[in-house]
Design a protein around this motif. Structure first.
Motif, PDB file in Angstrom:
ATOM      1  N   LYS B  70      46.523  39.101  42.689  1.00  0.00           N
ATOM      2  CA  LYS B  70      47.142  39.067  44.015  1.00  0.00           C
ATOM      3  C   LYS B  70      46.458  38.078  44.944  1.00  0.00           C
ATOM      4  CE  LYS B  70      49.004  43.760  44.498  1.00  0.00           C
ATOM      5  NZ  LYS B  70      50.426  43.411  44.706  1.00  0.00           N
ATOM      6  N   LEU B  71      45.151  37.933  44.790  1.00  0.00           N
ATOM      7  CA  LEU B  71      44.379  37.211  45.803  1.00  0.00           C
ATOM      8  C   LEU B  71      44.040  35.767  45.450  1.00  0.00           C
ATOM      9  CD1 LEU B  71      41.926  40.041  46.873  1.00  0.00           C
ATOM     10  CD2 LEU B  71      43.707  39.000  48.291  1.00  0.00           C
ATOM     11  N   LYS B  72      43.989  35.431  44.165  1.00  0.00           N
ATOM     12  CA  LYS B  72      43.367  34.159  43.776  1.00  0.00           C
ATOM     13  C   LYS B  72      44.059  32.921  44.335  1.00  0.00           C
ATOM     14  CE  LYS B  72      45.694  33.725  39.361  1.00  0.00           C
ATOM     15  NZ  LYS B  72      45.598  33.630  37.913  1.00  0.00           N
ATOM     16  N   ASP B  73      45.354  33.031  44.663  1.00  0.00           N
ATOM     17  CA  ASP B  73      46.026  31.863  45.226  1.00  0.00           C
ATOM     18  C   ASP B  73      45.789  31.732  46.729  1.00  0.00           C
ATOM     19  OD1 ASP B  73      46.956  31.138  42.737  1.00  0.00           O
ATOM     20  OD2 ASP B  73      48.788  32.339  42.943  1.00  0.00           O
ATOM     21  N   GLN B  74      45.314  32.797  47.350  1.00  0.00           N
ATOM     22  CA  GLN B  74      45.058  32.750  48.801  1.00  0.00           C
ATOM     23  C   GLN B  74      43.605  32.445  49.122  1.00  0.00           C
ATOM     24  OE1 GLN B  74      46.307  36.506  50.608  1.00  0.00           O
ATOM     25  NE2 GLN B  74      47.653  36.844  48.850  1.00  0.00           N
ATOM     26  N   ILE B  75      42.685  33.039  48.383  1.00  0.00           N
ATOM     27  CA  ILE B  75      41.265  32.877  48.704  1.00  0.00           C
ATOM     28  C   ILE B  75      40.434  32.699  47.420  1.00  0.00           C
ATOM     29  CG2 ILE B  75      41.303  34.223  50.861  1.00  0.00           C
ATOM     30  CD1 ILE B  75      40.243  36.612  49.254  1.00  0.00           C
ATOM     31  N   LYS B 129      35.358  33.530  48.858  1.00  0.00           N
ATOM     32  CA  LYS B 129      35.519  34.464  49.976  1.00  0.00           C
ATOM     33  C   LYS B 129      35.227  35.903  49.528  1.00  0.00           C
ATOM     34  CE  LYS B 129      36.538  32.723  53.945  1.00  0.00           C
ATOM     35  NZ  LYS B 129      35.227  32.042  53.796  1.00  0.00           N
ATOM     36  N   THR B 224      44.501  46.148  48.347  1.00  0.00           N
ATOM     37  CA  THR B 224      44.270  44.748  48.724  1.00  0.00           C
ATOM     38  C   THR B 224      44.051  44.630  50.231  1.00  0.00           C
ATOM     39  OG1 THR B 224      45.820  44.192  46.973  1.00  0.00           O
ATOM     40  CG2 THR B 224      45.138  42.395  48.403  1.00  0.00           C
ATOM     41  N   GLU B 225      44.955  45.235  51.012  1.00  0.00           N
ATOM     42  CA  GLU B 225      44.827  45.157  52.477  1.00  0.00           C
ATOM     43  C   GLU B 225      43.522  45.774  52.951  1.00  0.00           C
ATOM     44  OE1 GLU B 225      48.412  47.008  53.986  1.00  0.00           O
ATOM     45  OE2 GLU B 225      49.563  45.541  52.794  1.00  0.00           O
TER      46      GLU B 225
END
Ligand code: GTP
Ligand code: MG
Ligand code: ZN
Lengths: 132, 230
Positions: B70-75, B129, B224-225
């Motif tokens: 879920k996160l790797k493309d954002q941070i 991050k 996640t949030e």
């Protein structure tokens, strides 16, 4: 078994003491263990005794002093013994972080330690040491 | 003291007289100090480390893999994986193409701040991050050994039975988030998720509890949030 790591740390400290004080013979070490830790007395003692068996501090005993927990509540300023959760599986009541007065979340203020308190030793007559 | 000049003094002591000295020394302090060092290093780079604890097979690797997805493309995300014997878990996460550090512990019992600190010095911290640290599957040990993370997450699963919180209370006292995983199996296991949540809150009223099914994807957005807000 985190008791193994803790026993190793303890023994390291005692060997350090023994090395710095070659004229003293360690007979007992007193350790305080807080109620909020999950350190098993029996396991710690077992680890201690097995590790030291071939060491200069062999034969010394480990005495464990259980320290009761205390909590402090940021909501209602309660400070004192924790609320115990009775009648749970194990039979022994569990110290919780629920404030006994207002029911909100309190912090542990005592009972999180695992520390050496003191050591006891004998000091054999120095003459014998010197003439050896 | 074995100084030869001190002979006169020590002569007065009989050989088996017992002395006491205070020797205040915390046995958790060495690890505690290293945890603070790790935390300082992480803060300097603006990285949030989250440490996942929980029983063997509760779903730590699966959850971390989903979070990374879920996160790797954002941070920038990296994973530290403490596995006593195999690299299966590390391999599974590495398939996500993020930095993975596998940490083999000596006693196979828990990660400690020293091992995590070594890991931190092995990877490029710029642009990261978040670091997810998977502790060894063990409900008893890791509680005493902080690693320097900003939050600890306990992952339990309904397959561990209805009383697992009561059996392992200490793990929860030091955690900020509890994930109750495998809720897709709750009915088959005859375990009440509600009851588990109540048990956790009886120990620590302000802890965040999130029921999930990594298999079906339930609750993962909330995890996640929650972690992003830490
Ligand atoms: N039914 C179901 N199975 C799950 C769920 N989450 C994980 N699993 C399965 O549970 C098993 C163990 O999951 P892992 O993620 O490897 O567990 P772990 O906590 O990392 O295990 P260790 O690292 O060995 O302690 C795997 O077969 C997963 O597919 C879930 O929500 N529902
Ligand atoms: Mg795993
Ligand atoms: Zn209160």
């Amino acid at each position: 078994m985190h008791e193994f790591s803790i026993a190793s740390g303890l023994i390291e400290k005692l060997l350090d003491f023994a090395e710095k004080n070659p004229d003293k013979k360690l007979v007992e070490v007193r350790v305080a263990i807080g109620e909020f830790t999950q350190i098993e007395e029996e396991q710690l003692r077992f680890c201690y005794e097995s590790i030291i068996s071939e060491m200069p501090i062999a034969g010394s005993t480990l005495t464990i002093e259980a320290v009761l927990g205390k909590v402090a509540c940021p909501h209602c300023s309660y400070s004192g013994p924790p609320k115990y959760w009775e009648g749970v599986i194990s039979g022994t009541p569990i110290a919780t972080l629920e404030c006994p007065r207002c029911g909100k979340a309190a912090r542990a203020s005592e009972g999180e330690e695992c520390a050496i308190r003191s050591v006891r030793y004998t000091q054999p007559n120095e003459i014998t040491e010197l003439t050896r | 003291m074995a100084q030869q000049g001190a002979v006169q003094v020590t002569l007065e002591a009989s050989p088996d007289e017992i002395y006491d000295i205070e020797l205040e020394h915390s046995l958790l302090e060495a690890n505690g100090k290293l945890a603070v060092e790790n935390r300082t290093l992480l803060d300097k780079h603006g990285i949030t480390a989250i440490d996942f604890m929980g029983a063997i097979g509760s779903g730590k690797t699966t959850l971390i893999t989903k979070l990374v997805e879920k996160l790797k493309d954002q941070i920038g995300v990296a994973v530290f994986n403490g596995d006593a014997t195999t690299s299966n878990d590390a391999d599974a996460i590495a398939a996500q193409n993020v930095p993975v550090v596998q940490i083999a512990t000596i006693n196979g019992c828990h990660l400690d701040a020293n091992l995590v600190g070594k890991g931190l010095r092995k990877i490029e911290l710029e642009n990261l991050k978040m670091i997810f640290i998977e502790n060894i599957g063990n409900l008893i040990c890791p509680a005493e050994f902080p690693l320097g993370s900003k939050a600890r997450v306990v992952v339990v699963s309904v397959t561990e039975g209805p009383w697992m919180v009561r059996k392992h209370p200490h793990m929860f006292l030091g955690a900020q988030v509890v994930v109750i995983n495998k809720i897709d199996l709750a009915e088959a296991m005859e375990v009440s998720v509600e009851q588990l949540i109540n048990d956790v809150h009886a120990l620590k009223p302000d802890i965040k509890v999130i029921p999930t099914s990594c298999k079906r994807g339930a609750g993962l957005d909330e995890v996640t949030e929650t972690l992003l807000a830490i």
